[in-house]
Design a protein around this motif. Structure first.
Motif, PDB file in Angstrom:
ATOM      1  N   ARG A 151      -4.535   4.054   3.298  1.00 12.13           N
ATOM      2  CA  ARG A 151      -3.608   4.059   2.506  1.00 12.13           C
ATOM      3  C   ARG A 151      -4.263   2.894   1.481  1.00 12.13           C
ATOM      4  N   THR A 174       1.754  -1.323   0.068  1.00 13.90           N
ATOM      5  CA  THR A 174       0.207   0.146  -0.161  1.00 13.90           C
ATOM      6  C   THR A 174       0.612   1.191   0.421  1.00 13.90           C
ATOM      7  N   ARG A 194       0.245  -2.274  -6.300  1.00 16.07           N
ATOM      8  CA  ARG A 194       1.203  -3.433  -7.182  1.00 16.07           C
ATOM      9  C   ARG A 194       1.786  -2.921  -8.443  1.00 16.07           C
ATOM     10  N   ASP A 208      -9.571   2.374  -5.533  1.00 18.08           N
ATOM     11  CA  ASP A 208      -9.793   3.770  -6.060  1.00 18.08           C
ATOM     12  C   ASP A 208     -10.035   4.611  -4.687  1.00 18.08           C
ATOM     13  N   LEU A 264      -8.155   5.302 -10.059  1.00 17.49           N
ATOM     14  CA  LEU A 264      -8.652   4.463 -10.173  1.00 17.49           C
ATOM     15  C   LEU A 264      -7.710   3.188 -10.871  1.00 17.49           C
ATOM     16  N   PRO A 265      -7.845   1.662  -9.936  1.00 14.71           N
ATOM     17  CA  PRO A 265      -7.819   0.606  -9.895  1.00 14.71           C
ATOM     18  C   PRO A 265      -6.688   0.637 -11.592  1.00 14.71           C
ATOM     19  N   TYR A 310      -9.292   7.911   3.822  1.00 14.11           N
ATOM     20  CA  TYR A 310      -9.115   6.367   3.032  1.00 14.11           C
ATOM     21  C   TYR A 310      -7.098   6.432   3.410  1.00 14.11           C
ATOM     22  N   THR A 332      -4.560  -0.709  -7.514  1.00 17.44           N
ATOM     23  CA  THR A 332      -5.341  -1.783  -7.762  1.00 17.44           C
ATOM     24  C   THR A 332      -6.510  -0.889  -6.847  1.00 17.44           C
TER      25      THR A 332
END
Lengths: 120, 428
Positions: A63, A53, A67, A115, A94-95, A61, A113
């Motif tokens: 974190r 993260t 990836r 949003d 976004l992912p 949010y 990964t």
């Protein structure tokens, strides 16, 4: 010489044996072609995906999961973590969004990964 | 946040929006009925939101996704459909009426309120076993976490639960967290498992423990936690064949946290007043091939039904439950009979547990063996008549199997149906 290994390509986890005596490694025990690729790569240079993260400035949010765009050598995972830990996200994403290009070598990008939205 | 809805009646209400609930809401909506998806957290996704590692979706999406990516894909499917999502909404009670259900909820916008539903899909997932449930008694110092709690702290909140950790139990989340803690700079002293085999997937032993030189100690457990305000250490002990600690092997390990990965239990407490039949092995409801519980119109899926190894199977089970819950509303027709499926051999459990007539088509059957076996045969028979046979290799209780079986070959007036898992001796 026979080397035993467990395929980590999928949750089935095939128990494989790799014979390294000839010019080409002889691989047994795999139930699909991903096992062959994994075993060949594992002998050459073990590669792993890194997921972790990064910090955000978002109040709810703190974190954002991330990836890498591809697997990297196993022995460079901890060094890569050190580089990723410097990243801070302060914008919507976004992912799949590329957060940092060339985070660990030129060809490896850091990908979101999850949003994140700063709209109330 | 999305606006709350004020409708009072839906054809299908889905409880829980993890990978099972989202799939159930999608398949119910695709059947053309009105659907409400209720979730106690603010967002959809359930536990996937904190499972930032990859390996999800290989079956469902033919891709290796992380948990948040898998959840995101399903969230988009939910949002594209006419599904009312109620976040921050907690279920407080269910009343079964003659032809429908009355469900009581509480949320910050509507306070306490009720909704009527034609069918219900229960997709509440599972809970982790806690320290109390494994008889970890004594002082209650800070520093004892379940693996999922530690995962929530690190991955969502950005807190480190400890710097020197001992992991008790070798479930998958514990293995995943051993790697995660190591990557985040903590020292993981070892994973201690009371059983003679790890309970997590073999691939996780390789990529989470062996890759980071984290030792796995089998037939070893934690017998004492030291510390009053904060964990200062644990005593670990080898156990004998009866799982009794061998005191001469006791060893003190200085650590500041103990992470528990000692099993998952389907969450079905809310069903207790309804007298739903619960399978004593799975701890989830007993269901028929439509995943309908003993209460007509109430369906169960995902980890609330039985704990799965793979999220792909969880979503598949949600898909079936949602579709069948919608079918129940569209065509209210009583079953013409029910048959309990018997278990034989080294079968720990199989889902579905019952067959309701009439039956049509292939259904997925999920099962686990009760013991490890190199080779075994799964036999589906009615009386002595064998309907289907399948040879299987490398069975372990920690790995779930899935088979598609044609239950329509079962005769309603015939003898008992049995699923048998028969270990085989094979000459190599």
């Amino acid at each position: 010489m026979n080397k035993k290994m467990i395929c980590i390509a999928c949750p089935r986890g095939c128990a494989m044996t790799v014979n390294l005596e000839g010019d080409e490694p002889v691989i047994r025990g795999n139930q699909c072609s991903r096992g062959l690729d994994y075993a060949r790569q594992e002998i050459l240079q073990p590669l792993r995906m890194l997921t972790t993260t990064v910090k955000t400035t978002h109040p709810d949010y703190p974190r954002l999961p991330v990836r890498l765009s591809c697997d990297i050598p196993k022995d460079s995972l901890l060094e890569c973590m050190r580089l990723i830990n410097r990243v801070r996200v302060d914008h919507d994403c976004l992912p799949g969004d590329v957060l940092v290009s060339g985070v660990a070598g030129e060809l490896v990008n850091l990908i979101a990964t999850g949003d994140l939205s700063y709209d109330a | 946040m999305k606006q709350q809805y004020d409708k009072h009646r839906y054809d299908v209400v889905v409880i829980g929006s993890g990978p099972a609930g989202m799939a159930a809401a999608v398949s119910a909506a695709d059947s053309g009925v009105s659907v409400c998806l209720a979730e106690r957290e603010e967002r959809m996704g359930g536990i996937l939101k904190q499972c930032i590692h990859d390996g999800f979706g290989l079956i469902r999406f033919k891709e290796k996704l992380t948990g948040p990516e898998y959840a995101w894909r399903y969230e988009q499917m939910v949002r594209k459909r006419d599904i009312d999502f109620m976040g921050l909404t907690f279920l407080t009670g269910i009343e079964k009426r003659e032809n429908d259900f009355k469900i009581a909820f509480v949320n910050p916008e509507r306070g306490v309120f009720e909704i009527e539903a034609g069918s219900l899909v229960m997709a509440m997932g599972c809970r982790e076993r806690s320290g109390r449930q494994i008889f970890l008694h004594g002082e209650r110092p800070a520093g004892i976490f379940t693996a999922g709690q530690a995962q929530d702290f690190i991955n969502l909140k950005g807190f480190m639960p400890g710097r020197r950790c001992v992991i008790l139990g070798s479930g998958d989340i514990g293995l995943i967290m051993s790697r995660r803690l190591t990557l985040e700079g903590a020292e993981v002293l070892g994973v201690y498992e009371i059983g003679s085999a790890p309970s997590g997937l073999t691939r996780n032993i390789v990529q989470c423990l062996e890759d980071y030189n984290i030792p796995l100690h089998l037939e070893t457990t934690v017998t004492e936690v030291h510390g009053k305000e904060r964990v200062e250490g644990v005593t670990v002990c080898r156990v004998d064949e009866n799982k009794k600690p061998i005191m001469e092997t006791a060893l003190f390990l200085a650590c500041d946290s103990l992470i528990l990965s000692v099993g998952l239990i389907p969450e079905n407490d809310i069903l207790a007043p309804l007298d739903v039949d619960i399978d004593s092995v799975t701890k989830g409801p007993s269901v028929n091939q439509r995943q309908e519980t003993s209460v007509p119109g109430m369906f169960s899926c995902g980890n609330a039904l039985h704990v799965s190894d793979l999220v792909d199977y969880v979503s598949e089970s949600g898909h079936v439950a949602g579709k069948m819950a919608a079918a129940r509303v569209l065509k209210r027709e009583a079953d013409s009979g029910q048959m309990v499926i018997k278990k034989a051999g080294i079968l720990q459990y199989a889902v579905p547990q019952n067959i309701s007539f009439p039956v049509n088509g292939q259904v997925p059957v999920f099962f686990r063996p009760s013991e490890a076996s190199d080779h075994a045969e799964f036999i589906f028979r009615q009386g002595e008549r064998v309907i289907h046979k399948k040879k299987l290799s490398w069975l372990k209780p920690s790995e779930m199997h899935r088979l598609e079986l044609d239950l329509s070959k079962v005769r309603q007036d015939g003898p008992a149906v049995t699923f048998e898992l028969k270990p085989e001796a094979v000459n190599e």
